[in-house]
Design an enzyme around this catalytic site. Structure first.
Site, PDB file in Angstrom:
ATOM      1  N   GLU A 107     -60.503 -34.374 -44.154  1.00 31.59           N
ATOM      2  CA  GLU A 107     -59.507 -34.950 -43.239  1.00 31.59           C
ATOM      3  C   GLU A 107     -59.267 -33.999 -42.056  1.00 31.59           C
ATOM      4  O   GLU A 107     -59.161 -34.426 -40.904  1.00 31.59           O
ATOM      5  CB  GLU A 107     -58.205 -35.229 -44.003  1.00 31.59           C
ATOM      6  N   GLU A 127     -60.185 -37.940 -53.727  1.00 34.82           N
ATOM      7  CA  GLU A 127     -58.800 -38.111 -54.182  1.00 34.82           C
ATOM      8  C   GLU A 127     -58.666 -39.138 -55.289  1.00 34.82           C
ATOM      9  O   GLU A 127     -57.859 -38.975 -56.212  1.00 34.82           O
ATOM     10  CB  GLU A 127     -57.908 -38.522 -52.990  1.00 34.82           C
TER      11      GLU A 127
HETATM   12  C1  3H9 Z   1     -56.412 -33.847 -51.448  1.00 34.81           C
HETATM   13  O1  3H9 Z   1     -57.115 -33.172 -50.750  1.00 34.81           O
HETATM   14  C2  3H9 Z   1     -55.295 -34.692 -50.926  1.00 34.81           C
HETATM   15  C3  3H9 Z   1     -55.346 -34.900 -49.467  1.00 34.81           C
HETATM   16  O2  3H9 Z   1     -56.035 -36.082 -49.173  1.00 34.81           O
HETATM   17  C4  3H9 Z   1     -54.010 -35.169 -48.845  1.00 34.81           C
HETATM   18  C5  3H9 Z   1     -52.867 -34.376 -48.989  1.00 34.81           C
HETATM   19  C6  3H9 Z   1     -51.660 -34.760 -48.199  1.00 34.81           C
HETATM   20  N1  3H9 Z   1     -56.724 -27.188 -55.347  1.00 34.81           N
HETATM   21  O3  3H9 Z   1     -64.231 -26.368 -60.019  1.00 34.81           O
HETATM   22  P1  3H9 Z   1     -64.364 -24.903 -59.956  1.00 34.81           P
HETATM   23  C7  3H9 Z   1     -59.789 -24.171 -58.156  1.00 34.81           C
HETATM   24  S1  3H9 Z   1     -56.624 -33.880 -53.113  1.00 34.81           S
HETATM   25  C8  3H9 Z   1     -56.408 -26.148 -56.141  1.00 34.81           C
HETATM   26  O4  3H9 Z   1     -64.439 -24.136 -61.223  1.00 34.81           O
HETATM   27  P2  3H9 Z   1     -66.947 -25.229 -58.726  1.00 34.81           P
HETATM   28  C9  3H9 Z   1     -60.129 -24.494 -59.590  1.00 34.81           C
HETATM   29  O5  3H9 Z   1     -58.975 -24.850 -60.315  1.00 34.81           O
HETATM   30  C10 3H9 Z   1     -57.896 -32.705 -53.422  1.00 34.81           C
HETATM   31  N2  3H9 Z   1     -57.333 -25.451 -56.851  1.00 34.81           N
HETATM   32  O6  3H9 Z   1     -65.600 -24.454 -59.033  1.00 34.81           O
HETATM   33  C11 3H9 Z   1     -60.737 -23.195 -60.047  1.00 34.81           C
HETATM   34  O7  3H9 Z   1     -59.678 -22.292 -60.305  1.00 34.81           O
HETATM   35  P3  3H9 Z   1     -59.829 -21.207 -61.463  1.00 34.81           P
HETATM   36  C12 3H9 Z   1     -59.222 -33.241 -53.110  1.00 34.81           C
HETATM   37  C13 3H9 Z   1     -58.600 -25.833 -56.741  1.00 34.81           C
HETATM   38  O8  3H9 Z   1     -67.725 -24.368 -57.845  1.00 34.81           O
HETATM   39  C14 3H9 Z   1     -61.474 -22.699 -58.816  1.00 34.81           C
HETATM   40  O9  3H9 Z   1     -60.876 -23.378 -57.714  1.00 34.81           O
HETATM   41  N3  3H9 Z   1     -60.231 -32.278 -53.514  1.00 34.81           N
HETATM   42  C15 3H9 Z   1     -58.982 -26.909 -55.939  1.00 34.81           C
HETATM   43  O10 3H9 Z   1     -67.568 -25.732 -59.982  1.00 34.81           O
HETATM   44  C16 3H9 Z   1     -62.952 -22.997 -58.817  1.00 34.81           C
HETATM   45  O11 3H9 Z   1     -63.138 -24.386 -59.085  1.00 34.81           O
HETATM   46  C17 3H9 Z   1     -60.775 -32.297 -54.721  1.00 34.81           C
HETATM   47  O12 3H9 Z   1     -60.480 -33.129 -55.545  1.00 34.81           O
HETATM   48  C18 3H9 Z   1     -57.987 -27.597 -55.213  1.00 34.81           C
HETATM   49  N4  3H9 Z   1     -58.274 -28.633 -54.409  1.00 34.81           N
HETATM   50  O13 3H9 Z   1     -66.516 -26.550 -57.955  1.00 34.81           O
HETATM   51  C19 3H9 Z   1     -61.803 -31.230 -55.015  1.00 34.81           C
HETATM   52  N5  3H9 Z   1     -60.324 -27.079 -56.051  1.00 34.81           N
HETATM   53  O14 3H9 Z   1     -61.001 -20.383 -61.076  1.00 34.81           O
HETATM   54  C20 3H9 Z   1     -61.498 -30.548 -56.294  1.00 34.81           C
HETATM   55  C21 3H9 Z   1     -60.751 -26.122 -56.875  1.00 34.81           C
HETATM   56  O15 3H9 Z   1     -58.520 -20.528 -61.463  1.00 34.81           O
HETATM   57  N6  3H9 Z   1     -62.387 -29.435 -56.570  1.00 34.81           N
HETATM   58  N7  3H9 Z   1     -59.725 -25.359 -57.284  1.00 34.81           N
HETATM   59  O16 3H9 Z   1     -60.080 -22.020 -62.703  1.00 34.81           O
HETATM   60  C22 3H9 Z   1     -63.655 -29.608 -56.999  1.00 34.81           C
HETATM   61  O17 3H9 Z   1     -64.179 -30.697 -57.093  1.00 34.81           O
HETATM   62  C23 3H9 Z   1     -64.422 -28.375 -57.389  1.00 34.81           C
HETATM   63  O18 3H9 Z   1     -63.489 -27.368 -57.692  1.00 34.81           O
HETATM   64  C24 3H9 Z   1     -65.365 -27.836 -56.274  1.00 34.81           C
HETATM   65  C25 3H9 Z   1     -65.940 -26.449 -56.714  1.00 34.81           C
HETATM   66  C26 3H9 Z   1     -66.519 -28.825 -56.110  1.00 34.81           C
HETATM   67  C27 3H9 Z   1     -64.648 -27.647 -54.996  1.00 34.81           C
END
Ligand code: 3H9
Length: 702
Positions: A107, A127
């Protein structure tokens, strides 16, 4: 001094705004504040002709900070204000993308005037997988950039697209090799040189097209079938429709209202719980993160049946060579042919090329000789579920595997410690319980034996990540986490059948709760004979309850040759693959009831069916926690979400119990203890559950 999460640096007449907030540059309140300060500061800076927005570390912004939803800081420094500040800056802002540009990250990128991306960038709005919708203009800007149909598909699927596809769609302006920041600076200078406009995505008009009405109607119809009661998808369609029909600012307001509704929904809370729980599973208390891990470059598998073949495919898909062993040449040939057939079927659907089929098969070496495991770093046995057979295999592996190689058993219920001893080298042994079909199901229960070496456990967890499994560590007990809990669930569904409920009623109740399949359909699919065999083994061991009626429906149907779908009859009769009510099953259940003095009832309420199947499951989960078989309640949830078709929007059984309230769970266990005259202690609440309930706590606090 703390490193700033957002910094501004000058490169000649360009400014570089860098987000540096490990691990994934999520848009926490500090990042949003930093961005607002940075862009507001650049407005009046006459020395700056253009701006590049980039991220340090392994990825561009992977989304808003999920941990901040539903918290007071969510409303501070709104991401929409950040996007508006960027879009209205009055000088070109170019985004330099790499890694995973997701959610709020995309975004933010769409509010920039241009986007360049490294070739490996993945872009998406995931999301919906968190029970949300894009809440900072995603539903309004994406259709303006790439068209309504593609935008709907991307937002509803939640799946990211490659940089190439993003460029074809018009989401990315250029894919650049080399350093993405340098290339973005170069791109920005070129824009300035040709006096390119600040392209505001919010001002792009969406062509009013008669086909859109049909598109939205089709999307809604599709959701009714596919989204199994999920709350967010329908709202996504509403938001994208608002993008078409309303001016940008009004569409944005609709989006925000619906985003907030989703954020406060129990479904989103459950899905966010599951997101973090999944990431917690890899954190093993006391396991040293800096252990030197044995490398796993070649894997051996004993048994080329459905399970062994499925397990093999996981490694072949990850490029890891496999030695697949069978006792007889024809069984080996069949096993190898089945793997090839599976890959060819995938190729025929266009999901891989025939060349890739050959590449994968070339990694798979068939063998009839245990000596061929000599160069394997890990050998997994996937033979028949029988203690004596498995012990013999483990003993053989103990001899032939090289020192330091890991030996794994794929048992689904047997005592891993006993098997480990049979190998003669128990420190090298670990359980790897794959779920069928093993190449499809994400769950892997990793069973830590009494003597499993920490490095062995850590190596298997790292390997699980490589083959894209979600691994949950379990201690040793009958059935580990998942199958042990399943036992109480099946026990009650079978008592209910004897008391007068029908298979279709039981399945309907649990499927309307959201289970992918009710217990009767599930048993018919998995094979009633398989379930009966495990019960038979336990009867021999003397580990079944001293209750002659225990799981009698399963044992009786198996004896009658009604093994489920594969024999055309089980709890149902099968018309092809369609289950049909079978009066013969009613008769069998009535007969069992009369044999065991179980009272039949005309009517059993849906509520009772749900509670009697669900609460024993939760109660057993509590025991598993108090015995230390699982490290956390969240681990149990991840097992059920990924291995047993538990509805993701309910967050797993322990989370669902927390939502219902533990005092109610305890009260209803007590109610059924009375109603069922609990002679076998089936309904006694686990101590941990009683304690948590009495203290007003949740499993999440345990
Ligand atoms: C959003 O964006 C809403 C908006 O539209 C509007 C708002 C108004 N937040 O998965 P990993 C942490 S909704 C906080 O093991 P990988 C995760 O907990 C969001 N923490 O690594 C972990 O922490 P820890 C939309 C996050 O390389 C560490 O990062 N976005 C977030 O296998 C490593 O993560 C998503 O849904 C976050 N957003 O995969 C994406 N993301 O080490 C969600 C990650 O302490 N994330 N962490 O356990 C993912 O899909 C995967 O984490 C990603 C990396 C592909 C990024």
């Amino acid at each position: 001094m703390n490193h700033p999460v957002v910094s501004v640096a000058r490169r000649g007449d360009l400014a570089v705004v860098t987000i540096d907030s490990p691990p994934v540059n999520a848009l926490s309140v500090n990042v949003r504040k930093g961005l607002l300060t940075a862009f507001n500061g650049l407005v009046g800076d006459a020395g700056v002709a253009g701006v590049v927005l980039a991220c340090a570390g392994r990825t561009f912004v992977a989304g808003s900070d999920i941990a901040e939803f539903d918290s007071p800081v969510f409303d501070e420094s709104d991401l929409n204000d950040v996007c508006a500040a960027i879009e209205s800056l009055g000088k070109p802002v170019v985004c330099a993308l790499h890694g995973t540009t997701l959610g709020g990250g995309l975004e933010l990128a769409m509010a920039c005037h241009y986007r360049v991306a490294a070739p490996n960038t993945r872009l998406g709005l995931p999301e919906v997988t968190l029970g949300l919708l894009p809440g900072a203009g995603g539903t309004q800007r994406l259709p303006r950039l790439i068209g309504v149909a593609d935008a709907l598909e991307i937002i509803l699927s939640g799946s990211p697209v490659s940089a190439d596809k993003a460029q074809r769609l018009g989401l990315v302006d250029a894919i650049v090799d080399g350093d993405v920041l340098d290339q973005a600076l170069h791109f920005t200078r070129a824009l300035i040189a040709r006096q390119a406009p600040c392209r505001k995505t919010s001002e792009i008009a969406i062509a009013p097209d008669g086909g859109l009405t049909t598109l939205f109607a089709g999307a809604r119809q599709g959701l009714a079938k596919k989204s199994r009661g999920a709350f967010a998808p329908a709202k996504i369609v509403d938001c994208v429709e608002a993008a078409v029909n309303l001016p940008f600012a009004e569409g944005l307001a609709v989006e925000r209202r619906m985003f907030v509704e989703c954020m406060h929904s129990p479904q989103s809370a459950a899905l966010r719980h599951a997101f973090f729980a999944e990431r917690e599973t890899g954190k093993i208390p006391g396991l040293d993160k800096n252990l030197a891990l044995p490398a796993i470059g070649r894997v051996g598998i004993v048994g080329a049946g459905t399970m062994g073949g499925g397990i093999a495919m996981n490694f072949l898909n990850a490029g890891i060579p496999v030695v697949l062993l069978e006792v007889a040449a024809d069984a080996l040939a069949r096993g190898l042919a089945n793997i090839r057939k599976h890959y060819e079927a995938t190729a025929s659907k266009g999901r891989m090329t025939l060349e890739e089929v050959d590449q994968r098969m070339a990694l798979c070496r068939g063998s009839l000789d245990y000596a061929d495991f000599g160069d394997c770093d890990l050998v997994i046995e996937a033979v028949f579920e029988n203690m004596d057979i498995k012990k013999a295999v483990l003993a053989r592996l103990g001899e032939v595997c090289r020192p330091g190689a890991i030996i794994a058993t794929n048992t689904s219920s047997l005592d891993v410690d006993e098997l480990a001893l049979a190998s003669g080298r128990p420190a090298d042994v670990v359980g790897m319980h794959f779920f069928s079909p093993a190449n499809v199901m994400r769950l892997l229960e990793v069973v830590r034996g009494r003597e499993t070496a920490p490095a062995v456990l850590a190596a298997v967890l790292a390997l699980a990540r490589k083959i894209r499994k979600v691994a949950v560590v379990s201690g040793v007990c009958f059935g580990f986490i998942g199958n042990r809990m399943l036992e109480g669930y099946l026990r009650e569904s079978e008592f209910l059948l004897m008391e007068g409920a029908t298979p279709s009623q039981i399945d309907r109740v649990l499927e309307s709760f959201g289970m992918a399949m009710g217990p009767c359909r599930m048993m018919d699919m998995a094979g009633i004979d398989v379930g009966a065999k495990v019960l038979g083994e336990r009867a021999k061991e003397g580990t079944l309850p001293a209750d002659p009626s225990y799981r009698m429906p399963c044992r009786t149907l198996a004896e009658l040759g009604r093994h489920g779908q594969k024999t055309g009859a089980g709890y149902y009769r099968y018309d092809g693959r369609t289950p049909v009510h079978d009066p013969e099953v009613d008769r069998i259940m009535a007969e069992l009831a009369s044999r065991f003095g179980i009272a039949r009832r005309q009517e059993i309420s849906d509520e009772e069916i749900f509670e009697r199947c669900f609460y024993p499951l939760v109660n057993e989960g509590a025991r598993i926690l108090e015995e230390g078989i699982a490290y956390r309640a969240g681990d149990i949830d991840i097992v059920w979400l990924n291995g047993y078709g538990f509805p993701s929007v309910k967050g797993g059984p322990m989370h669902a119990a927390d939502v219902i309230g533990l005092p109610r769970v305890v009260a209803r266990l007590g109610h059924y203890a009375e109603q069922c005259k609990d002679r076998h202690d089936y309904w006694r609440a686990a101590d941990l559950l009683s304690r948590l309930a009495a203290g007003g706590h949740r499993f999440a606090d345990a």
